[in-house]
Design an enzyme around this catalytic site. Structure first.
Site, short mmCIF file in Angstrom:
data_model
loop_
_atom_site.label_atom_id
_atom_site.label_comp_id
_atom_site.label_asym_id
_atom_site.label_seq_id
_atom_site.Cartn_x
_atom_site.Cartn_y
_atom_site.Cartn_z
N CYS A 274 -14.36 -7.28 -11.29
CA CYS A 274 -13.11 -8.27 -11.08
C CYS A 274 -12.84 -9.10 -9.80
CB CYS A 274 -11.87 -6.93 -11.45
SG CYS A 274 -11.49 -6.16 -10.21
N HIS A 331 -7.50 -3.29 -9.72
CA HIS A 331 -7.87 -4.62 -10.62
C HIS A 331 -7.40 -5.61 -9.78
CE1 HIS A 331 -9.17 -7.01 -13.58
NE2 HIS A 331 -8.00 -7.18 -14.15
N ASP A 354 -5.87 -13.79 -15.16
CA ASP A 354 -6.83 -13.02 -15.04
C ASP A 354 -8.15 -13.48 -15.65
OD1 ASP A 354 -8.48 -10.86 -14.67
OD2 ASP A 354 -7.10 -9.25 -15.33
N ASN A 394 3.17 -1.76 -15.18
CA ASN A 394 4.53 -0.99 -15.60
C ASN A 394 4.19 0.27 -16.55
OD1 ASN A 394 7.07 -1.87 -14.36
ND2 ASN A 394 6.23 -3.76 -14.93
N ASP A 396 3.77 3.42 -18.68
CA ASP A 396 4.06 4.92 -18.45
C ASP A 396 2.80 5.52 -18.79
OD1 ASP A 396 6.33 4.49 -17.11
OD2 ASP A 396 7.36 5.75 -18.85
N GLU A 445 10.18 1.52 -7.81
CA GLU A 445 9.67 2.63 -9.01
C GLU A 445 11.05 3.47 -9.16
OE1 GLU A 445 7.89 2.95 -11.38
OE2 GLU A 445 6.03 1.70 -10.58
N GLU A 450 14.60 -0.95 -12.65
CA GLU A 450 12.98 -0.80 -13.18
C GLU A 450 13.21 -0.11 -14.46
OE1 GLU A 450 9.18 1.31 -13.58
OE2 GLU A 450 11.14 2.33 -13.17
#
Length: 684
Positions: A274, A331, A354, A394, A396, A445, A450
Site C-alpha cells: 500500500c 493502510h 486509494d 469508522n 465498529d 471518538e 461521531e
C-alpha cells in the site's frame, strides 16, 4: 520555418517561463507551463523584412493536444489577438520590440484546459508555421483552477516537495519512513503522461479521455486504477502480500523514479504494497500539478460486505475462524486537493483516493476520489466510494464466538467503536514532523457527533452493551526491550471484578502478522486453567525467542498477541489483543567531505547486525533527488556475522545545489526494509 513567412524563429523563453510557472525543476529542455497563467514567446523576424503587424484574422494561434484534436472536445483551440485576457478562454496579446525585429506574444491558457502536451501553430492568412510544443499542467497558483491552493507553504509542500515521510508501524509505535517522490527527475513527467495514455478509457475513446483531462477528479480516478495492474490494464505496479520469490520486495523501494522508469521500459513492476502504491500516486499527481499528500490510517478496516462492521469469528476454544473482514495495522492512501462541482462547494478540498487494489469500483480496481467532508459527515451517497473509505476509518469491531449448536455469542465488551481509524497521519507542511489529521476524517471518538454520524451512515441500530455487571478484565503487558533478534517475555493479566471466584481457561497466543492484518504462523502459545478469587488477578507469561519468531515474521517485524479467557460455566468469553513492532537497528550515515555540485563525494554507511544469525546477500542502496542523478546506487557487501557491523562506502556526484535528502535502504536475507536518511547541503 517556412521561407514565405516573416518569422525566422520562435523562442519559447523556457527559462523565464519556467521560473514564473514554478516548473524550473523539470529542466530547461522544453517548455512546461501551468494552465490559467500567461506565458511569453518571442517571434524573431527575418532580417530586412517589414515589421510584423499582428492584427485581426491575419494572426491566429492554434493549440492542439491528443491524437485527434477537435474543437468540440476542447482539444483544439484557435484564437487571435486581444487587448487583454478573455475570461476563462485561451487568449493572446502581442507587442513589438522597439527595434522592430522581435514580437513578444503573451499567451493565456484556459484554467479549464485539458492537461498534456500541446502543439503551438501560427496561422497567418492560411499560411501555417509551427512554433513548437509545450506541456500544460494543473495550476495550484491560479485561483480559477480547480486545484487552486491559497497557501504558498502548502503549494511548496504538496506540489513541489520531492521528499517525504510515509508513516508505518502500529498506532502505538508510529515510525516515519523516508521516500523520494522525484516528480521532477528526468523523464518522470513523460512517464506520468504515458500512464494516462495507457489507461483503458483512453484506448477505448481517446477523444473523450483527452478532453476529460481538464478535470482533476477524472485524472485522479484514472490514476487510482492505473497505479495498480489488477485489471490487466498495463498498470504500473503488481501487488504482493505474500512471499516474494521473484521481482523486488516491496520494502526495498525508497523512491518512485526507479519504479516508473522500469514500468516505462518493460511494463508492470513487481512488487508493491500500500505505501508504494500511494507514494507512486503522489509522485504522478504532483508531477501533473495536483496537490497531493500521502496519508496513513492506523487500525484501518477492510469491510468486505459493506455493513460498516468488522466481524471477527472464533470457535469455542478461542481459535480464530477465517473471515473476509480484516483490520490492517496501517493502510496508506493519498489525499488530493480540488474542487467538487459535481457534489457542491461544501465538498471542495481534500479528496481521498486509494490505488491499492482492494475492492472493485464500477468494475475496476480503483477507489475515490471521495471528499473528506463527506466521509467526516457520513454522507455515503457522495461519489466516489465514500462508504468503503468511511468504513476504513469508522467501522465498529465485534468479536463473536460460534458455539457448537450453531449460535453465536459476543465476547464481553466486544463491540469496539474506538478501535478503527487511529492517528491518521501525514507529513507536516515544511518539516519532517508527523501531522495528525484524524479530525479531517472523523469527529473525536466517542463524541456525540461521531456516534450520530455513524448512526446516519449505518442505517440500522448499533450493537450495544447495556447494563452489564462488572466481570472479568483482561489486558496484555509488554517487555521494555523488544528489538528484533532479542528474546523477551510478555504476559497477560486476568482480573476478577466479580463477587464470586471464577474458574477460566486462559489462552495466550503469539502469531506473526503482516501489516494488512493477515495472520501468519504461530511463534508462541501457552495455556492453563486458572481460578481467580474475587478482587484478585492471575498472570500468564509467554516467552518469545528469536529462534521461534525469527523464521516466521515478515519484513514488517510485527507480532500479534491475543489473550483469551473462557468461562464455560456462564458461557462468557473475554479477549485482549496487542500488536508489537520489533525495534530495528539504525543506519549510521556519515558524509566524508563536503558535497559540491558535479564533484564526487562519499557516504559511509554502517549498520549493526542484532541477530544471532549471519546475514547473507547484504547490500546498501542510496538514492536522492539532485544527488544520484535519478537512479539508485547499490553497494553489495556479502555476509555479516552476528553482532558485527555491515559497512559500505558509496560515491555519488550531486547535480544541483541546495538542501537535499539522501535516502538509504539496507537489505539482506534475514533483515529487510531498514531505512535511514540524512540531510545533505550541496554547495555550488
Amino acid at each position: 520555418m517556412s521561407q514565405d513567412l516573416d518569422i525566422e524563429r520562435c523562442d519559447l523563453d523556457i527559462v523565464r517561463n519556467s521560473s514564473s510557472h514554478h516548473t524550473e525543476q523539470y529542466g530547461k529542455e522544453r517548455l512546461i507551463v501551468r494552465r490559467g497563467q500567461p506565458f511569453n514567446i518571442l517571434l524573431h523576424l527575418k532580417p530586412g523584412r517589414n515589421e510584423l503587424k499582428p492584427s485581426g484574422k491575419s494572426f491566429t494561434l492554434i493549440v492542439e493536444t491528443g491524437p485527434e484534436p477537435r474543437t468540440e472536445s476542447g482539444t483544439k483551440v484557435s484564437f487571435g489577438l486581444s487587448d487583454s485576457k478573455v475570461g476563462n478562454e485561451w487568449s493572446a496579446t502581442a507587442t513589438n520590440d522597439p527595434s522592430g525585429n522581435t514580437v513578444s506574444v503573451s499567451i493565456s491558457s484556459s484554467p479549464n484546459a485539458p492537461i498534456g502536451v500541446y502543439s503551438l501553430t501560427l496561422d497567418q492568412g492560411g499560411q501555417r508555421t509551427s512554433l513548437g510544443q509545450f506541456t500544460l499542467l494543473f495550476n495550484a497558483w491560479c485561483s480559477r483552477d480547480a486545484v487552486y491552493m491559497r497557501s504558498e507553504m502548502k503549494r511548496q509542500e504538496y506540489v513541489l516537495a520531492q521528499h517525504g515521510q510515509i508513516y508505518r508501524g502500529t498506532y502505538k509505535r508510529i515510525k516515519g519512513k523516508p521516500w523520494n517522490f522525484g516528480q521532477f527527475e528526468p523523464g518522470v513527467l513523460d512517464i506520468c503522461l504515458k500512464i494516462l495514455d495507457k489507461n483503458p478509457k483512453c484506448i477505448f475513446d481517446a477523444d473523450k479521455d483527452y478532453s476529460s483531462r481538464r478535470n482533476p477528479i477524472y485524472v485522479t480516478r484514472v490514476l487510482s486504477a492505473m497505479i495498480n495492474s489488477n485489471d490487466d490494464d498495463e498498470g504500473v505496479l503488481v501487488g504482493n502480500w505474500g512471499e516474494v520469490l521473484d521481482g523486488v520486495h516491496p520494502g526495498t523501494w525508497i523512491g518512485s523514479g526507479d519504479i516508473l522508469h522500469q514500468w516505462a521500459e518493460s511494463g508492470p513492476v513487481r512488487y508493491g504494497q500500500c505505501w508504494v502504491f500511494a507514494a507512486l500516486a503522489c509522485t504522478v499527481s504532483r508531477a501533473l500539478g495536483i496537490p497531493c499528500r500521502v496519508v496513513t490510517n492506523f487500525q484501518s478496516a477492510h469491510d468486505t460486505n459493506a455493513n460498516l462492521m468488522i466481524e471477527k469469528l472464533y470457535d469455542e476454544d478461542g481459535k480464530r475462524m477465517s473471515h473476509a473482514d480484516s483490520i490492517w495495522n496501517f493502510h496508506v492512501w493519498v489525499d488530493s486537493w480540488m474542487t467538487r462541482p459535481d457534489l457542491g462547494q461544501e465538498f471542495d478540498g481534500w479528496q481521498a483516493s486509494d490505488p491499492t487494489p482492494q475492492e472493485k469500483s464500477e468494475g475496476v480496481f480503483c477507489c475515490g476520489p471521495s471528499s473528506l467532508k463527506a466521509i467526516r459527515e457520513g454522507d455515503l451517497t457522495k461519489k466516489y466510494d465514500t462508504p468503503f473509505i468511511f468504513a476504513e476509518v469508522n467501522a465498529d469491531v465485534v468479536d463473536l464466538v460460534r458455539l457448537s449448536n450453531g449460535e453465536t455469542v459476543k465476547f464481553r465488551d466486544s463491540t469496539d467503536s474506538n478501535c478503527v481509524g487511529r492517528f491518521i497521519s501525514t507529513k507536516a507542511v515544511g518539516s519532517d514532523e508527523r501531522n495528525d489529521i484524524t479530525h479531517h476524517y472523523k469527529y473525536p471518538e466517542g463524541s456525540k457527533e461521531e456516534r450520530q454520524v455513524y448512526e446516519k451512515a449505518q442505517h440500522h441500530n448499533k450493537l450495544q452493551q447495556l447494563g452489564e455487571e462488572p466481570g472479568l478484565a483482561l489486558k496484555i503487558k509488554l517487555a521494555k526491550n523488544m528489538s528484533v533478534g532479542s528474546d523477551f517475555e510478555v504476559y497477560a493479566v486476568l482480573t476478577n471484578n466479580c463477587v464470586e471466584a471464577r474458574t477460566c481457561t486462559f489462552l495466550f497466543f503469539a502469531e506473526a502478522v503482516s501489516y494488512n492484518g493477515k495472520l501468519g504462523n504461530s511463534c508462541g502459545f501457552v495455556s492453563g486453567k486458572v481460578e481467580v478469587p474475587s478482587g484478585e488477578e492471575r498472570h500468564l507469561f509467554l516467552r518469545l525467542d528469536y529462534d521461534r519468531y525469527g523464521s516466521v515474521i515478515t519484513s514488517d517485524r510485527l507480532i500479534k498477541l491475543s489473550a483469551i479467557a473462557i468461562d464455560k460455566q456462564v458461557v462468557e468469553y473475554h479477549k485482549a489483543e496487542k500488536t508489537i513492532v520489533l525495534d530495528e537497528p539504525e543506519i549510521e550515515i556519515k558524509l566524508l567531505g563536503e558535497a559540491k555540485v558535479n564533484q564526487s563525494v562519499t557516504a559511509e554507511l554502517t549498520l549493526w547486525n542484532p541477530l544471532p544469525k549471519t546475514l547473507q546477500d547484504c547490500s546498501f542502496t542510496v538514492e536522492g533527488v539532485g544527488l544520484t542523478n535519478g537512479k539508485p546506487i547499490t553497494a553489495r557487501i556479502g555476509t555479516v556475522d552476528p553482532e558485527q557491523k555491515a559497512k559500505a562506502r558509496v560515491e555519488f556526484s550531486p547535480t544541483s545545489a541546495g538542501s537535499r535528502v539522501l535516502l538509504v535502504n539496507f537489505d539482506s536475507n534475514k533483515l529487510k526494509n531498514i531505512k535511514g536518511f540524512s540531510n545533505v547541503v550541496v554547495k555550488e
